[in-house]
Design an enzyme around this catalytic site. Structure first.
Site, PDB file in Angstrom:
ATOM      1  N   ALA A  14       0.405 -14.224  -3.287  1.00 27.57           N
ATOM      2  CA  ALA A  14       0.695 -14.141  -1.851  1.00 27.57           C
ATOM      3  C   ALA A  14       0.665 -12.744  -1.262  1.00 27.57           C
ATOM      4  O   ALA A  14       0.359 -12.581  -0.076  1.00 27.57           O
ATOM      5  CB  ALA A  14       2.054 -14.772  -1.573  1.00 27.57           C
ATOM      6  N   ASP A  36       3.959 -14.307  -6.411  1.00 26.20           N
ATOM      7  CA  ASP A  36       3.082 -13.243  -6.872  1.00 26.20           C
ATOM      8  C   ASP A  36       3.657 -12.708  -8.180  1.00 26.20           C
ATOM      9  O   ASP A  36       4.871 -12.728  -8.387  1.00 26.20           O
ATOM     10  CB  ASP A  36       2.975 -12.117  -5.840  1.00 26.20           C
ATOM     11  CG  ASP A  36       1.707 -11.295  -5.999  1.00 26.20           C
ATOM     12  OD1 ASP A  36       0.753 -11.522  -5.234  1.00 26.20           O
ATOM     13  OD2 ASP A  36       1.666 -10.436  -6.908  1.00 26.20           O
ATOM     14  N   CYS A  40     -11.980 -13.150  -0.906  1.00 32.00           N
ATOM     15  CA  CYS A  40     -12.661 -12.209  -0.012  1.00 32.00           C
ATOM     16  C   CYS A  40     -13.853 -11.609  -0.741  1.00 32.00           C
ATOM     17  O   CYS A  40     -13.993 -10.387  -0.874  1.00 32.00           O
ATOM     18  CB  CYS A  40     -11.699 -11.122   0.480  1.00 32.00           C
ATOM     19  SG  CYS A  40     -10.872 -10.193  -0.831  1.00 32.00           S
TER      20      CYS A  40
END
Length: 428
Positions: free
Chosen positions: A243, A263, A358
């Site tokens: 996260a 995380d 990404c």
């Protein structure tokens, strides 16, 4: 040469050494190198370094073209000095005489290369534009491992558009908790069809209205899309895996979900917690490994923004092109597959799993999801509709997944996201 300009240029050289020789991310190198620098000098150093990395392929091609013989391996610092000098002359609004004089002054007086640096920079000042006109800039500026991958997957024309987009620095994109129309004017920004606000100029964040009040956060327009794919999540339990630093966590919480932000890094979660406190958003924060995490309650939805090569972020992080390789893509693909499989186990039947990266690399996006669906028959793809992302149909590929490219919507990160539904055995 002023002490200030000397410090900034010398620091830029030290940053290039850290990034290109020691393989340290630029963001990690900035604070150690620039400790104690005034804000103006920090800004100049960062501008020189990031612009050099953004145009590094072309800059090196110019250096090699002008040299009668290659620089020796032990003269790497001289090459870095030449790089930042060329950057100032060709790409930054710095007077050429100052750029040449102040950069040459970085070469030790005893060095046999001082005259060479002076001569090459003066030649760039005289002939730089003419030399640039002879270079295939998009191709030369892209490392071979990236270029070849993009041409294979997207075709030559799209690969060129991607590479060209990477020559331009990213704008400041902002996500707001509520009422983007109101904040469009307040923040002197443009409202994109996807709901993101975009400012053409970047400034000190806490000087902008609404920052201290927790009304908005910085988030690239592409990064803001995956969370939207979970639909209406008000009152639902959503786990945000991997996260930190929390942009997507904030979106989920602002939409009314009960959010568990997971995380493995305590330090990164500390930053996420600070962000949520500023935004005044309630979130459950948990330290854990998403490869093996087992929740107390099966969630209604999971957002897995997986660790990846980050090749979609080159406009903001040009160093990524030189820090990552195809070997990294292959290693990360294995991790992504394990994260997907554990997500499949923890999700409740009927729930949604949104997977995103990404990355522009198909191994981390399209191929990753295709392999997941083959080995997980209880999951089906739910195609994304254009109206879910502001009518931006160009961001949806032929499979119905999100695939944003750096030249879309005037510039955004390269992102991939797929929406996957867990079905019951009887409906499989």
């Amino acid at each position: 040469m002023t002490k200030s300009s000397a410090n900034s240029r010398a620091a830029a050289v030290r940053l290039l050494i850290r990034v290109l020789q020691k393989q340290q991310p630029l963001e990690d190198a900035l604070d150690p190198v620039l400790q104690g620098f005034p804000a103006r000098d920090r800004a100049l150093t960062r501008a020189i370094t990031s612009t050099t990395l953004r145009h590094l392929g072309v800059i090196d091609a110019l250096i090699d073209k002008m040299l009668d013989r290659p620089l020796p391996e032990k003269a790497q610092e001289i090459r870095h000095i030449l790089r930042i000098g060329i950057t100032q002359i060709l790409y930054l609004n710095i007077p050429s005489h100052a750029a040449v004089h102040d950069t040459v002054a970085l070469v030790p007086d005893r060095s046999k290369h001082k005259g060479l640096v002076n001569a090459l920079l003066r030649r760039i000042d005289r002939q730089g534009e003419k030399l640039l006109a002879k270079i295939d800039i998009p191709r030369v500026n892209t490392p071979a491992w990236l270029w070849e991958s993009w041409v294979r997957h997207y075709g030559d024309e799209t690969a060129r558009l991607i590479a060209k987009a990477h020559l331009t620095e990213a704008s400041l994109d902002i996500s707001v908790k509520t009422d983007p129309g109101k904040w469009e004017a307040e923040l002197n920004s443009e409202l994109l069809p996807t709901g993101t606000l975009r400012r053409a100029t970047i400034t000190t964040l806490n000087e902008l209205p609404g920052y201290d009040d927790g009304e908005w956060w910085v988030q690239d327009a592409a990064a803001a899309l995956p969370a939207k794919l979970l639909g209406d999540i008000s009152g639902k339990l959503i786990i945000d895996l991997c996260a930190a630093p929390g942009g997507k966590t904030a979106q989920l919480a602002a939409a009314g979900a009960k959010v568990i932000a997971l995380d493995r890094s305590k330090n990164r979660l500390k930053r996420l917690t600070e962000n949520m406190e500023r935004l005044r958003l309630p979130v459950i924060v948990d330290v854990g490994d998403a490869e093996s995490f087992v929740p107390d309650q099966q969630p209604d939805g999971i957002l897995l923004d997986a660790p990846c090569s980050s090749t979609g972020t080159l406009r903001r992080h040009p160093d990524v092109a030189y820090l990552k390789s195809q070997a990294d893509v292959e290693k990360l693909s294995g991790l992504q597959a394990r994260l997907l499989d554990n997500s499949a186990q923890m999700l409740k039947t009927g729930g949604l799993l949104v997977y995103s990266v990404c990355s522009l690399q198909p191994e981390e996006g399209e191929a990753q999801v295709a392999a997941f669906l083959e080995r997980n028959p209880l999951f089906v793809r739910e195609a994304i509709k254009a109206e879910e992302i502001g009518g931006a149909g160009d961001l949806i590929n032929s499979e119905g997944d999100l695939r944003s490219l750096p030249f879309h919507l005037g510039g955004m990160d390269g992102f991939y996201a797929a929406r996957l539904r867990k079905i019951s055995t009887s409906s499989a």
